[in-house]
Design a protein around this motif. Sequence first.
Motif, PDB file in Angstrom:
ATOM      1  N   ASP A   3       0.852  -1.186   0.000  1.00 42.45           N
ATOM      2  CA  ASP A   3       0.000   0.000   0.000  1.00 42.45           C
ATOM      3  C   ASP A   3       0.888   1.236   0.000  1.00 42.45           C
ATOM      4  O   ASP A   3       1.827   1.355   0.797  1.00 42.45           O
ATOM      5  CB  ASP A   3      -0.897  -0.014   1.234  1.00 42.45           C
ATOM      6  CG  ASP A   3      -2.093   0.924   1.087  1.00 42.45           C
ATOM      7  OD1 ASP A   3      -1.933   1.945   0.387  1.00 42.45           O
ATOM      8  OD2 ASP A   3      -3.156   0.617   1.665  1.00 42.45           O
ATOM      9  N   ASN A   5      -0.049   4.250   0.740  1.00 43.87           N
ATOM     10  CA  ASN A   5      -0.458   5.210   1.757  1.00 43.87           C
ATOM     11  C   ASN A   5       0.064   4.799   3.130  1.00 43.87           C
ATOM     12  O   ASN A   5      -0.063   3.648   3.537  1.00 43.87           O
ATOM     13  CB  ASN A   5      -1.988   5.317   1.802  1.00 43.87           C
ATOM     14  CG  ASN A   5      -2.576   5.782   0.478  1.00 43.87           C
ATOM     15  OD1 ASN A   5      -3.128   4.984  -0.266  1.00 43.87           O
ATOM     16  ND2 ASN A   5      -2.440   7.049   0.191  1.00 43.87           N
ATOM     17  N   GLU A   9      -2.632   8.545   6.912  1.00 44.18           N
ATOM     18  CA  GLU A   9      -2.774   9.440   5.774  1.00 44.18           C
ATOM     19  C   GLU A   9      -4.094   9.171   5.060  1.00 44.18           C
ATOM     20  O   GLU A   9      -4.617   8.061   5.083  1.00 44.18           O
ATOM     21  CB  GLU A   9      -1.617   9.248   4.785  1.00 44.18           C
ATOM     22  CG  GLU A   9      -0.298   9.781   5.273  1.00 44.18           C
ATOM     23  CD  GLU A   9       0.770   9.686   4.192  1.00 44.18           C
ATOM     24  OE1 GLU A   9       0.486   9.055   3.158  1.00 44.18           O
ATOM     25  OE2 GLU A   9       1.860  10.199   4.391  1.00 44.18           O
ATOM     26  N   LYS A  10      -4.607  10.214   4.436  1.00 42.95           N
ATOM     27  CA  LYS A  10      -5.818  10.064   3.638  1.00 42.95           C
ATOM     28  C   LYS A  10      -5.513   9.234   2.403  1.00 42.95           C
ATOM     29  O   LYS A  10      -4.525   9.477   1.709  1.00 42.95           O
ATOM     30  CB  LYS A  10      -6.350  11.439   3.236  1.00 42.95           C
ATOM     31  CG  LYS A  10      -7.675  11.366   2.489  1.00 42.95           C
ATOM     32  CD  LYS A  10      -8.164  12.760   2.130  1.00 42.95           C
ATOM     33  CE  LYS A  10      -9.477  12.662   1.335  1.00 42.95           C
ATOM     34  NZ  LYS A  10      -9.970  14.014   0.961  1.00 42.95           N
ATOM     35  N   LYS A  11      -6.362   8.257   2.152  1.00 42.43           N
ATOM     36  CA  LYS A  11      -6.120   7.353   1.034  1.00 42.43           C
ATOM     37  C   LYS A  11      -6.263   8.078  -0.298  1.00 42.43           C
ATOM     38  O   LYS A  11      -7.252   8.767  -0.540  1.00 42.43           O
ATOM     39  CB  LYS A  11      -7.087   6.164   1.107  1.00 42.43           C
ATOM     40  CG  LYS A  11      -6.773   5.063   0.107  1.00 42.43           C
ATOM     41  CD  LYS A  11      -7.660   3.860   0.337  1.00 42.43           C
ATOM     42  CE  LYS A  11      -7.303   2.726  -0.635  1.00 42.43           C
ATOM     43  NZ  LYS A  11      -8.153   1.536  -0.412  1.00 42.43           N
ATOM     44  N   HIS A  13      -7.134   8.561  -4.080  1.00 37.36           N
ATOM     45  CA  HIS A  13      -8.078   7.953  -5.011  1.00 37.36           C
ATOM     46  C   HIS A  13      -7.878   8.574  -6.394  1.00 37.36           C
ATOM     47  O   HIS A  13      -7.972   9.801  -6.549  1.00 37.36           O
ATOM     48  CB  HIS A  13      -9.521   8.155  -4.560  1.00 37.36           C
ATOM     49  CG  HIS A  13     -10.453   7.135  -5.140  1.00 37.36           C
ATOM     50  ND1 HIS A  13     -10.751   7.062  -6.495  1.00 37.36           N
ATOM     51  CD2 HIS A  13     -11.146   6.122  -4.561  1.00 37.36           C
ATOM     52  CE1 HIS A  13     -11.577   6.068  -6.723  1.00 37.36           C
ATOM     53  NE2 HIS A  13     -11.844   5.476  -5.563  1.00 37.36           N
ATOM     54  N   ARG A  84      -3.698   4.241  -8.524  1.00 39.34           N
ATOM     55  CA  ARG A  84      -3.640   4.560  -7.098  1.00 39.34           C
ATOM     56  C   ARG A  84      -2.229   4.333  -6.544  1.00 39.34           C
ATOM     57  O   ARG A  84      -1.703   5.163  -5.797  1.00 39.34           O
ATOM     58  CB  ARG A  84      -4.654   3.715  -6.326  1.00 39.34           C
ATOM     59  CG  ARG A  84      -4.773   4.094  -4.844  1.00 39.34           C
ATOM     60  CD  ARG A  84      -5.644   3.117  -4.098  1.00 39.34           C
ATOM     61  NE  ARG A  84      -4.982   1.834  -3.939  1.00 39.34           N
ATOM     62  CZ  ARG A  84      -4.093   1.560  -2.985  1.00 39.34           C
ATOM     63  NH1 ARG A  84      -3.744   2.498  -2.116  1.00 39.34           N
ATOM     64  NH2 ARG A  84      -3.546   0.366  -2.901  1.00 39.34           N
ATOM     65  N   GLN A  85      -1.617   3.202  -6.918  1.00 40.22           N
ATOM     66  CA  GLN A  85      -0.296   2.900  -6.388  1.00 40.22           C
ATOM     67  C   GLN A  85       0.774   3.834  -6.936  1.00 40.22           C
ATOM     68  O   GLN A  85       1.790   4.066  -6.283  1.00 40.22           O
ATOM     69  CB  GLN A  85       0.057   1.442  -6.677  1.00 40.22           C
ATOM     70  CG  GLN A  85      -0.862   0.454  -5.983  1.00 40.22           C
ATOM     71  CD  GLN A  85      -0.235  -0.912  -5.844  1.00 40.22           C
ATOM     72  OE1 GLN A  85       0.967  -1.082  -5.966  1.00 40.22           O
ATOM     73  NE2 GLN A  85      -1.067  -1.901  -5.549  1.00 40.22           N
TER      74      GLN A  85
END
Length: 305
Positions: A3, A5, A9-11, A13, A84-85
């Motif tokens: 992950d 994030n 922390e805020k994910k 998107h 995302r990644q």
Amino acid sequence: MADVNKPGEKKFHPYDARDVEKPLSNCDALFSLVKCVVGSGCLALPLAFYRVGYIGGILMTIFMTAVLIFGLQLLVRCMVESSRQNMVGYMNFPETMTYAISVGPKFCQCLSKCAGHFVNGILIFFHYGVCVVYIVFVSINVKQVVDYNYHERINTRIYCFIVGTLSLPLFSLRHLKYLVPTNILATLLMYTGLACIFYYLFTNLPPIDEIRQFNSQLSLFVGIIMFGTSSVGVMLAIEAKMATPGSYVGWLGVLNRCALFVAVTYILIGFMGYWRYGDYVAASITLNIPIEEAINKKTVIAELI
């Protein structure tokens, strides 16, 4: 994959980071999707049903459509996860392929860049071939009408040149949003044409026991149905240009709604075309329709009465 994030922390998107200049609404996306899937390939579906039988055709059309939509939804989700990644708004198909292989098993990581170029080559070759088929298909049908009504034999290549030239302004549009009105008009005209074809398919139907329920030529059916339903590049482009791309996938998403509509249309065309013409069904159902007559309004009303 790890992950990106950190805890607390805020994910990130990708949908929130997308910046689409001329976004498509859900309705725009649905009309564009229907238009890019339903094309001249549907006219070969009666022949596809002849290859596997009418029950086999219905079941296999449902199955193949479900497999296609499942694969496309999986691909879209993988593209979103790759974005995302990498913390970017959008990664296209070749970029996603390159990244996925680069973080995969070590023995294949060296092929990541080649894989991206390979996907690009496949998409270019596929869409070039599809566009050529459509231009030839339109040219041959226009030539058939002109030859019969005006008795002037003009080479098919000239028709291809004219159709290709007239298509250039549409090819020059850079935003799918500008194509929505033409997609809606084309869809209405297309289904008007299919309604004219159905006039012949629903008249003088033979007993249904004269056609086969099942047949064994499965590979030929798969080839026809894949040509009639597959348009991966355009499907991904529509998702990339949506104002709300999260509405594209999911059980009630734009993609599934389009798939249901297309599956019903294809089953109806394939089943009725095979039932009407049986073993004499042609490669395109339009070749079975008599060219020496035009549908007359009075004739249609009389038939319905």
